[in-house]
Write a protein that holds these residues in place. Structure first.
Motif, PDB file in Angstrom:
ATOM      1  N   THR A 172       0.819  -1.217   0.000  1.00  0.00           N
ATOM      2  CA  THR A 172       0.000   0.000   0.000  1.00  0.00           C
ATOM      3  C   THR A 172       0.854   1.269   0.000  1.00  0.00           C
ATOM      4  O   THR A 172       0.326   2.363   0.121  1.00  0.00           O
ATOM      5  N   ASP A 173       2.175   1.104  -0.074  1.00  0.00           N
ATOM      6  CA  ASP A 173       2.988   2.299  -0.325  1.00  0.00           C
ATOM      7  C   ASP A 173       4.187   1.945  -1.211  1.00  0.00           C
ATOM      8  O   ASP A 173       4.531   0.765  -1.381  1.00  0.00           O
ATOM      9  N   LEU A 210      -1.841   0.924  -4.360  1.00  0.00           N
ATOM     10  CA  LEU A 210      -1.139   2.197  -4.605  1.00  0.00           C
ATOM     11  C   LEU A 210      -2.067   3.056  -5.455  1.00  0.00           C
ATOM     12  O   LEU A 210      -2.027   2.997  -6.681  1.00  0.00           O
ATOM     13  N   SER A 211      -2.926   3.820  -4.816  1.00  0.00           N
ATOM     14  CA  SER A 211      -4.041   4.397  -5.571  1.00  0.00           C
ATOM     15  C   SER A 211      -4.197   5.906  -5.404  1.00  0.00           C
ATOM     16  O   SER A 211      -5.272   6.446  -5.613  1.00  0.00           O
ATOM     17  N   ARG A 212      -3.090   6.574  -5.041  1.00  0.00           N
ATOM     18  CA  ARG A 212      -3.221   8.024  -4.830  1.00  0.00           C
ATOM     19  C   ARG A 212      -3.241   8.780  -6.159  1.00  0.00           C
ATOM     20  O   ARG A 212      -2.523   8.434  -7.092  1.00  0.00           O
ATOM     21  N   ILE A 213      -4.062   9.836  -6.163  1.00  0.00           N
ATOM     22  CA  ILE A 213      -4.148  10.717  -7.341  1.00  0.00           C
ATOM     23  C   ILE A 213      -3.931  12.130  -6.817  1.00  0.00           C
ATOM     24  O   ILE A 213      -4.692  12.590  -5.963  1.00  0.00           O
ATOM     25  N   SER A 214      -2.852  12.808  -7.254  1.00  0.00           N
ATOM     26  CA  SER A 214      -2.628  14.169  -6.758  1.00  0.00           C
ATOM     27  C   SER A 214      -2.566  15.157  -7.915  1.00  0.00           C
ATOM     28  O   SER A 214      -1.826  14.945  -8.884  1.00  0.00           O
ATOM     29  N   GLU A 274      -0.800   7.229  -9.077  1.00  0.00           N
ATOM     30  CA  GLU A 274      -0.053   6.021  -8.706  1.00  0.00           C
ATOM     31  C   GLU A 274      -0.518   4.850  -9.570  1.00  0.00           C
ATOM     32  O   GLU A 274      -1.669   4.804 -10.035  1.00  0.00           O
ATOM     33  N   ALA A 280      -3.967   3.102  -9.098  1.00  0.00           N
ATOM     34  CA  ALA A 280      -5.237   3.852  -9.133  1.00  0.00           C
ATOM     35  C   ALA A 280      -5.994   3.463 -10.395  1.00  0.00           C
ATOM     36  O   ALA A 280      -5.388   3.263 -11.454  1.00  0.00           O
ATOM     37  N   GLU A 337     -11.809  12.305 -11.659  1.00  0.00           N
ATOM     38  CA  GLU A 337     -11.282  13.291 -10.709  1.00  0.00           C
ATOM     39  C   GLU A 337     -10.759  14.541 -11.435  1.00  0.00           C
ATOM     40  O   GLU A 337     -11.030  15.670 -11.035  1.00  0.00           O
ATOM     41  N   ASP A 383       4.364   5.271 -10.778  1.00  0.00           N
ATOM     42  CA  ASP A 383       3.322   6.282 -10.999  1.00  0.00           C
ATOM     43  C   ASP A 383       3.559   6.976 -12.333  1.00  0.00           C
ATOM     44  O   ASP A 383       4.618   6.801 -12.954  1.00  0.00           O
TER      45      ASP A 383
END
Ligand SMILES: Cc1cc2nc3c(=O)[nH]c(=O)nc-3n(C[C@H](O)[C@H](O)[C@H](O)COP(=O)(O)OP(=O)(O)OC[C@H]3O[C@@H](n4cnc5c(N)ncnc54)[C@H](O)[C@@H]3O)c2cc1C
Length: 314
Positions: A45-46, A90-94, A103, A106, A114, A190
């Motif tokens: 998860t990271d 690993l699903s972050r979206i920035s 990531e 995602a 988004e 990513d």
């Protein structure tokens, strides 16, 4: 027995946030809903956890298979020997101004939604396409006249030595359903996209149209992995049209069936095995070869342990 003990030893060394399991059934992780167990299944998860895990597995010479949303694969009924790393943790979206970092795990459709919500244009064509950002970059996903490389800026990935590297997207290195990642044993971590400023309402409307089009084509009615074969311009027509002219809709092999709504989609009617899907794919390929003399290139990937599969006839 030695192999089992060794995998247990390696498992005990993987101290990362996320999930680590033995003999995980992969049918739960693929859109076709087929596939046997992975000897070792890890869902970090990271990013540091992903990097440490891959470095450890490589140093122990355990084969590693990267799985995103499982939307373009047929996993063998025997499963996968070695380790499967599921990236979906690993699903972050920035988002910053008109740049978005997504990531690998995602869902690419979430990134489209988004960014569109924030009035950023460029990813909307991927709305409602199943799968992750990593899988979409790996395959240079394409639909509705656009490919993901058109908005791709750069990709962070782990190279064969598990070092974090950056690839600046040079568009000449991408082609129809081809990316540089298919040529190397690299893990996408990513991806960064540069988008245009647009109108959020218009983008939402366009995304709804894409979604409705996919529904009309039956994409979400039964488990599948989208198009079975790539298109090839040399054949003068899309693969779906070529197959349609040969009357393949409804053709079956066990629980696998050519969709009634689209000749280039195979669906799992409920109890299909991976072998059924592979056999039906081969029959379609052979039919086109016999009738037209063309060799269709499968887009879906047959992964895992297919050695001497007693159930697959070609
Ligand atoms: C209903 C439906 C409709 C579809 N429509 C389309 C469409 O219109 N256009 C299209 O292009 N595709 C389409 N597809 C196929 C699929 O959605 C895409 O190929 C998608 O990009 C696959 O992403 P994934 O995360 O599921 O990849 P997976 O299927 O999990 O993996 C595919 C390949 O990518 C590799 N991979 C995945 N993540 C990484 C990573 N982080 N690093 C390195 N390698 C990685 C895997 O090892 C594997 O080789 C469709 C599928 C379905 C089920």
């Amino acid at each position: 027995m030695r192999g089992v003990t060794r995998l247990h030893e390696i498992m005990s060394q993987i101290n990362i946030p996320g999930t680590v399991r033995r003999d995980e059934p992969l049918k739960q992780h693929t859109t076709f809903r087929v596939g046997g167990p992975a000897d070792l299944y890890i869902r970090p998860t990271d990013i540091p956890g992903l990097q440490r895990t891959i470095a450890l597995l490589r140093s122990e010479q355990i084969p590693v298979l990267i799985l995103g949303g499982g939307a373009n694969v047929v996993v063998s009924d025997r499963g996968v020997r070695g380790a499967v790393i599921d990236t979906t943790g690993l699903s972050r979206i920035s988002i910053s101004d008109n740049t978005v970092r997504v990531e690998a795990g995602a869902m690419i459709s979430d990134a489209a939604a988004e960014t569109a919500r924030q009035g950023l244009e460029g990813l909307e064509f991927l709305y409602s396409m199943p799968g992750t950002c990593g899988g979409a970059v790996w395959m240079n996903a394409r639909c509705y006249g656009s490919s993901i490389d058109e908005v791709l800026d750069s990709v962070n990935y782990l190279n064969e030595a598990s070092e974090l590297c950056t690839l600046t997207a040079a568009h000449e290195e991408f082609d129809y359903k081809l990316s540089p990642f298919q040529l190397h044993d690299w893990t996408i971590v990513d991806a960064v996209f540069t988008l245009r400023y647009g109108n959020a309402d218009e983008l939402t409307k366009r995304m709804q149209e894409y979604y409705e089009d996919r529904c009309a084509k039956g994409h979400f009615m039964l488990p599948c992995a989208g198009s079975v074969f790539k298109n090839d311009r040399r054949f003068g027509a899309p693969s779906g049209k070529i197959l349609d002219e040969l009357g393949v809709r409804g053709m079956t092999c066990g629980g696998a069936k050519v969709s009634d709504l689209h000749a280039n989609i195979i669906v799992n009617t409920g109890d299909a095995t991976a072998s059924d899907i592979r056999t039906l794919t081969h029959r379609l390929r052979d039919l086109v070869h016999t009738e037209r003399g063309w060799e269709l290139d499968p887009e879906i990937l047959f992964i895992g342990d297919w050695a001497e599969d007693p159930h697959t006839s070609t």
